[in-house]
Scaffold this motif. Structure first.
Motif, PDB file in Angstrom:
ATOM      1  N   GLY A 293      28.925  77.246  74.262  1.00 31.97           N
ATOM      2  CA  GLY A 293      30.133  77.566  73.460  1.00 31.97           C
ATOM      3  C   GLY A 293      30.727  76.270  72.763  1.00 31.97           C
ATOM      4  N   THR A 294      31.692  75.812  73.584  1.00 33.97           N
ATOM      5  CA  THR A 294      32.396  74.483  73.433  1.00 33.97           C
ATOM      6  C   THR A 294      31.675  73.441  74.127  1.00 33.97           C
ATOM      7  OG1 THR A 294      34.378  75.678  73.002  1.00 33.97           O
ATOM      8  CG2 THR A 294      34.570  73.420  73.181  1.00 33.97           C
ATOM      9  N   ALA A 295      31.196  72.350  73.340  1.00 33.33           N
ATOM     10  CA  ALA A 295      30.470  71.291  74.028  1.00 33.33           C
ATOM     11  C   ALA A 295      30.931  69.996  73.654  1.00 33.33           C
ATOM     12  CB  ALA A 295      28.983  71.728  73.906  1.00 33.33           C
ATOM     13  N   PRO A 296      30.721  69.199  74.306  1.00 30.89           N
ATOM     14  CA  PRO A 296      31.134  67.601  73.810  1.00 30.89           C
ATOM     15  C   PRO A 296      30.078  67.011  72.967  1.00 30.89           C
ATOM     16  CG  PRO A 296      30.014  67.663  76.096  1.00 30.89           C
ATOM     17  CD  PRO A 296      30.274  68.954  75.780  1.00 30.89           C
ATOM     18  N   ALA A 297      30.603  65.969  72.221  1.00 31.25           N
ATOM     19  CA  ALA A 297      29.886  65.416  71.399  1.00 31.25           C
ATOM     20  C   ALA A 297      28.386  64.745  71.737  1.00 31.25           C
ATOM     21  CB  ALA A 297      30.439  64.221  70.693  1.00 31.25           C
ATOM     22  N   ALA A 298      28.339  64.563  73.006  1.00 30.90           N
ATOM     23  CA  ALA A 298      27.067  64.140  73.656  1.00 30.90           C
ATOM     24  C   ALA A 298      26.641  65.179  74.652  1.00 30.90           C
ATOM     25  CB  ALA A 298      27.118  62.828  74.426  1.00 30.90           C
ATOM     26  N   PRO A 299      25.481  65.387  75.050  1.00 24.92           N
ATOM     27  CA  PRO A 299      24.882  66.272  75.926  1.00 24.92           C
ATOM     28  C   PRO A 299      25.562  66.407  77.216  1.00 24.92           C
ATOM     29  CG  PRO A 299      22.972  65.466  74.805  1.00 24.92           C
ATOM     30  CD  PRO A 299      24.261  64.584  74.659  1.00 24.92           C
ATOM     31  N   PRO A 300      25.983  67.567  77.794  1.00 24.26           N
ATOM     32  CA  PRO A 300      26.942  67.470  79.157  1.00 24.26           C
ATOM     33  C   PRO A 300      26.279  66.888  80.176  1.00 24.26           C
ATOM     34  CG  PRO A 300      26.636  69.629  78.118  1.00 24.26           C
ATOM     35  CD  PRO A 300      25.575  68.832  77.242  1.00 24.26           C
ATOM     36  N   THR A 301      26.736  66.252  80.977  1.00 25.64           N
ATOM     37  CA  THR A 301      26.222  65.259  82.290  1.00 25.64           C
ATOM     38  C   THR A 301      26.364  66.422  83.262  1.00 25.64           C
ATOM     39  OG1 THR A 301      28.401  64.700  82.620  1.00 25.64           O
ATOM     40  CG2 THR A 301      26.950  63.161  81.367  1.00 25.64           C
ATOM     41  N   VAL A 302      25.379  65.767  84.354  1.00 24.18           N
ATOM     42  CA  VAL A 302      25.246  66.552  85.679  1.00 24.18           C
ATOM     43  C   VAL A 302      26.748  66.753  86.282  1.00 24.18           C
ATOM     44  CG1 VAL A 302      24.496  66.265  87.949  1.00 24.18           C
ATOM     45  CG2 VAL A 302      22.812  65.882  86.193  1.00 24.18           C
ATOM     46  N   GLY A 303      27.149  67.907  86.800  1.00 28.14           N
ATOM     47  CA  GLY A 303      28.248  68.030  87.415  1.00 28.14           C
ATOM     48  C   GLY A 303      29.442  68.457  86.381  1.00 28.14           C
ATOM     49  N   SER A 304      29.169  68.293  85.012  1.00 28.75           N
ATOM     50  CA  SER A 304      30.201  68.878  84.229  1.00 28.75           C
ATOM     51  C   SER A 304      30.187  70.333  84.169  1.00 28.75           C
ATOM     52  CB  SER A 304      29.755  68.503  82.452  1.00 28.75           C
ATOM     53  OG  SER A 304      28.696  69.116  82.177  1.00 28.75           O
ATOM     54  N   ALA A 305      31.502  70.897  83.806  1.00 31.37           N
ATOM     55  CA  ALA A 305      31.938  72.447  83.577  1.00 31.37           C
ATOM     56  C   ALA A 305      30.864  72.982  82.675  1.00 31.37           C
ATOM     57  CB  ALA A 305      33.218  72.603  83.173  1.00 31.37           C
ATOM     58  N   GLU A 306      30.330  72.196  81.706  1.00 30.34           N
ATOM     59  CA  GLU A 306      29.519  73.108  80.700  1.00 30.34           C
ATOM     60  C   GLU A 306      28.215  73.289  81.330  1.00 30.34           C
ATOM     61  OE1 GLU A 306      32.538  70.811  78.469  1.00 30.34           O
ATOM     62  OE2 GLU A 306      31.168  70.181  79.904  1.00 30.34           O
ATOM     63  N   LEU A 307      27.477  72.017  82.147  1.00 35.19           N
ATOM     64  CA  LEU A 307      26.290  72.089  82.748  1.00 35.19           C
ATOM     65  C   LEU A 307      26.203  73.176  83.912  1.00 35.19           C
ATOM     66  CD1 LEU A 307      23.597  71.056  81.939  1.00 35.19           C
ATOM     67  CD2 LEU A 307      23.791  69.335  83.976  1.00 35.19           C
ATOM     68  N   ARG A 308      27.450  73.230  84.591  1.00 35.67           N
ATOM     69  CA  ARG A 308      27.307  74.005  85.845  1.00 35.67           C
ATOM     70  C   ARG A 308      27.521  75.662  85.218  1.00 35.67           C
ATOM     71  NH1 ARG A 308      29.672  72.390  90.734  1.00 35.67           N
ATOM     72  NH2 ARG A 308      31.401  73.934  90.751  1.00 35.67           N
ATOM     73  N   GLY A 309      28.255  75.788  84.232  1.00 30.54           N
ATOM     74  CA  GLY A 309      28.196  77.102  83.747  1.00 30.54           C
ATOM     75  C   GLY A 309      26.758  77.475  82.915  1.00 30.54           C
ATOM     76  N   ALA A 310      26.032  76.564  82.505  1.00 33.11           N
ATOM     77  CA  ALA A 310      24.802  76.913  81.932  1.00 33.11           C
ATOM     78  C   ALA A 310      23.780  77.191  83.110  1.00 33.11           C
ATOM     79  CB  ALA A 310      24.175  75.714  81.141  1.00 33.11           C
ATOM     80  N   PHE A 311      23.930  76.466  84.248  1.00 31.93           N
ATOM     81  CA  PHE A 311      22.933  76.899  85.502  1.00 31.93           C
ATOM     82  C   PHE A 311      23.222  78.095  85.912  1.00 31.93           C
ATOM     83  CE2 PHE A 311      21.777  76.865  89.784  1.00 31.93           C
ATOM     84  CZ  PHE A 311      20.557  76.591  89.821  1.00 31.93           C
ATOM     85  N   THR A 312      24.732  78.386  85.924  1.00 31.47           N
ATOM     86  CA  THR A 312      25.245  79.658  86.507  1.00 31.47           C
ATOM     87  C   THR A 312      24.476  81.029  85.811  1.00 31.47           C
ATOM     88  OG1 THR A 312      27.151  78.967  87.279  1.00 31.47           O
ATOM     89  CG2 THR A 312      26.833  81.390  86.987  1.00 31.47           C
ATOM     90  N   ASP A 313      24.374  80.880  84.250  1.00 29.76           N
ATOM     91  CA  ASP A 313      23.831  81.653  83.690  1.00 29.76           C
ATOM     92  C   ASP A 313      22.205  81.758  83.750  1.00 29.76           C
ATOM     93  OD1 ASP A 313      23.440  83.450  81.235  1.00 29.76           O
ATOM     94  OD2 ASP A 313      23.161  81.987  79.786  1.00 29.76           O
ATOM     95  N   CYS A 314      21.560  80.563  83.776  1.00 32.80           N
ATOM     96  CA  CYS A 314      20.086  80.601  84.006  1.00 32.80           C
ATOM     97  C   CYS A 314      19.718  81.233  85.385  1.00 32.80           C
ATOM     98  CB  CYS A 314      19.566  78.982  83.922  1.00 32.80           C
ATOM     99  SG  CYS A 314      19.733  78.503  82.309  1.00 32.80           S
ATOM    100  N   ASP A 315      20.635  80.922  86.352  1.00 29.22           N
ATOM    101  CA  ASP A 315      20.396  81.354  87.654  1.00 29.22           C
ATOM    102  C   ASP A 315      20.391  82.904  87.660  1.00 29.22           C
ATOM    103  OD1 ASP A 315      20.279  81.868  90.420  1.00 29.22           O
ATOM    104  OD2 ASP A 315      22.164  80.763  91.027  1.00 29.22           O
ATOM    105  N   THR A 316      21.255  83.691  86.929  1.00 34.51           N
ATOM    106  CA  THR A 316      21.260  84.986  86.561  1.00 34.51           C
ATOM    107  C   THR A 316      20.086  85.298  85.906  1.00 34.51           C
ATOM    108  OG1 THR A 316      23.624  85.019  86.994  1.00 34.51           O
ATOM    109  CG2 THR A 316      22.649  86.934  85.872  1.00 34.51           C
ATOM    110  N   ARG A 317      19.837  84.833  84.896  1.00 36.12           N
ATOM    111  CA  ARG A 317      18.629  85.375  83.971  1.00 36.12           C
ATOM    112  C   ARG A 317      17.504  85.112  84.496  1.00 36.12           C
ATOM    113  NH1 ARG A 317      20.718  87.113  78.874  1.00 36.12           N
ATOM    114  NH2 ARG A 317      22.684  86.217  78.473  1.00 36.12           N
TER     115      ARG A 317
END
Length: 302
Positions: free
Chosen positions: A90-114
């Motif tokens: 959704g809202t993402a920084p100018a560069a790809p999210p880094t490990v440990g960032s809220a964006e990447l953790r949210g993406a992993f949670t979604d992938c985990d469920t999917r």
């Protein structure tokens, strides 16, 4: 022919040659004005690239994916990676999210469920690994904001696991009995600790069994003995439900427990799924203990 007539004839020939040269020059340019670039169409601007879900990949892609490396195949062909879902930040920084960032953790949670929905059970109940792929830096700069959820089959969920080249989709692979499912195990003991777990048939002699997954709360990765205590307590609860015994003070006298958390890097990325195993440190059995009840897991007196 007189001298005057000859001059008039030569003048006519020269005029004709000049006119012909001018016409030939116009035909050769094809409308160009001598500038070799200003009449060419401009190349198209870079566009955002989004991979597809429900397809497979022959090669491992690693953490980032470029369009050049994107070569999807049908999952009926030999492959190493299966994409189960493609999400969008959704809202993402100018560069790809880094490990440990809220964006990447949210993406992993979604992938985990999917991924669990895709295979029909928690993907950790099988010899599977979930990984995320992100756009490359140039792709991100061009506007790509997707994250890809990939599953791979492994030879083992213990150390030194290797990716299996497989044919056939993983869709619903864990809905019923499957060779991918974790089950009964034989332990390898060193210094009175379980070092390895080797899958065996439940009809053969074994001293351990996969009982399920416990999800740890959001806390730092365990390092000290005190940090590990909640993981053992969580897995004991999973064990009790699996066998059908009370999760009380006597449970530790019925069975030992082996916990297998994700590595520290995956933990930082948001993986909190703990694989849990019962462990019979004093005996072996020749059948699964699922729903076997207290008589199959008696309280040990010594």
């Amino acid at each position: 022919m007189g001298e005057a007539a000859m001059r008039r004839a030569m003048t006519t020939v020269v005029a004709a040659l000049v006119a012909g040269a001018a016409l030939t020059g116009c035909a050769a340019t094809g409308g160009l004005d001598g500038d070799l670039t200003d009449d060419w169409a401009a190349p198209p601007a870079a566009t955002a690239f989004t991979p597809a879900a429900g397809v497979c990949q022959v090669a491992d892609t690693g953490g980032t994916l470029t369009l050049a490396a994107y070569e999807p195949v049908g999952c009926d062909l030999p492959h190493r990676v299966e994409t189960v879902h493609v999400g969008v930040f959704g809202t993402a920084p100018a560069a790809p999210p880094t490990v440990g960032s809220a964006e990447l953790r949210g993406a992993f949670t979604d992938c985990d469920t999917r991924a669990s929905g895709y295979v029909g059970a928690d993907w950790r109940a099988g010899r599977l690994r979930l990984a995320l792929a992100l756009p490359s830096a140039p792709g991100w700069a061009a506007g790509s904001r997707w994250y890809r959820c990939d599953l791979t089959e492994l030879t083992t969920v213990e150390e030194k696991a290797e990716v299996v080249t497989r044919t056939g989709s993983l869709r619903d692979a864990l809905k019923g009995p499957s060779a991918l499912r974790l089950g009964c195990q034989q332990t390898g003991i060193s210094a009175r600790r379980v070092q390895t777990l080797t899958p065996v048939a439940c009809t053969g002699r074994h001293d351990a069994e996969f009982v399920g997954v416990w999800r740890a709360p959001d806390r730092p990765y365990p390092k000290k003995d005190a940090d590990w205590a909640p993981l053992y307590a969580g897995c004991r609860g999973v064990l009790a439900t699996y066998v059908g015994v009370a999760n009380d003070a006597l449970l530790r006298f019925r069975s030992g427990v082996v916990v297998r958390p994700p590595g520290a890097g995956r933990w930082t990325a948001g993986d909190r799924g703990i694989r849990c195993y019962l462990w019979l440190s004093d005996r072996s059995v020749t059948a699964s203990l699922k729903s076997a009840g207290p008589t199959a897991l008696p309280v040990r007196t010594k």
